[in-house]
Design an enzyme around this catalytic site. Structure first.
Site, PDB file in Angstrom:
ATOM      1  N   GLU A 164      36.838  -9.223  85.839  1.00  0.00           N
ATOM      2  CA  GLU A 164      36.144  -8.395  86.528  1.00  0.00           C
ATOM      3  C   GLU A 164      36.809  -7.540  87.509  1.00  0.00           C
ATOM      4  OE1 GLU A 164      31.700  -8.500  88.665  1.00  0.00           O
ATOM      5  OE2 GLU A 164      33.247  -9.927  89.231  1.00  0.00           O
TER       6      GLU A 164
ATOM      7  N   GLU B 144      27.320  -0.182  95.999  1.00  0.00           N
ATOM      8  CA  GLU B 144      27.029  -1.712  96.044  1.00  0.00           C
ATOM      9  C   GLU B 144      26.580  -1.845  97.493  1.00  0.00           C
ATOM     10  OE1 GLU B 144      28.661  -5.700  93.913  1.00  0.00           O
ATOM     11  OE2 GLU B 144      28.983  -3.902  93.315  1.00  0.00           O
TER      12      GLU B 144
END
Length: 222
Positions: free
Chosen positions: A107, A204
């Site tokens: 990731e 985010e």
């Protein structure tokens, strides 16, 4: 790191979990030719809209345990990404390019702006480098038995984080040549895998302990 995430694949399939997403991913929306990620967790007020042409806008005010992620995406790999707009965060969260690889399962984040980073797992500094005239620090972290694009797995996270001196909030813009980041990470022994998912330029925001997120963003990516 953040305790929630969801991905949209190029085939427009909904993936039920990535970082530590709960079972309810009904807020995710995928749109052909312009993949769109929009997801919330927990309590708070979260609103994001895709506006076309690579543009999206968000406003958020999270409570304990609450957070969101939203952004526009496209196929991942070696390319140049440009972004501009307004980003006005308070509390934990960031504006970043985000994605996954397989074999190995990685990731990755290229973090361009933030108020409070507040990572969940400890970060380990692996080196410093430059790209597109900006200085970045390269960190890694490990997540053990956490949800991913391959189900519950143990995997490594890569973070390229722009220097505090060069990151901006408010009016933001930048260029991200992804290959520069990937090449440096690989030179330190942290190679990328196969790019089988979209990557996204995301806003985010997440609660971390007593730190709560709020803010607004309007971002255009190309």
């Amino acid at each position: 790191m953040v305790s929630f995430k969801a991905l949209v694949t190029t085939a427009l399939a909904l993936i039920p979990s990535a970082i530590a997403a709960p079972a309810d991913t009904s807020a995710l929306v995928a749109r052909q030719n312009s993949p769109w990620q929009w997801w919330t967790e927990g309590q708070g007020q979260f609103s994001c809209q895709q506006q076309g042409g690579g543009k999206y806008s968000c406003n958020w005010n999270g409570k304990s345990g609450g957070g969101m992620v939203a952004g526009t995406g496209w196929g991942a790999g070696r390319k140049t990404v440009r972004y501009s707009g307004q980003y006005n965060p308070k509390g934990p969260g960031y504006l970043s390019l985000y994605g996954w690889t397989r074999n190995p399962l990685i990731e990755f984040y290229i973090v361009e702006s933030w108020d409070v980073l507040a990572p969940g797992e400890p970060w380990t500094l692996r080196g410093n480098y430059t790209s597109d005239g900006n200085n970045y620090a390269f960190y890694t972290a490990q997540r053990v038995n956490k949800p991913s694009i391959e189900g519950t797995r143990t995997f490594t996270q890569y973070f390229g984080v722009k220097s505090e001196a060069q990151k901006t909030v408010g009016s933001v813009s930048g260029t991200i040549t992804t290959g520069n980041h990937f090449d440096f990470w690989s030179s330190k022994g942290y190679r990328m895998g196969n790019f089988e998912q979209n990557m996204f330029m995301v806003t985010e925001a997440f609660a971390n302990g007593t730190k709560l997120p709020s803010g607004t963003s309007t971002i255009t990516v190309s």
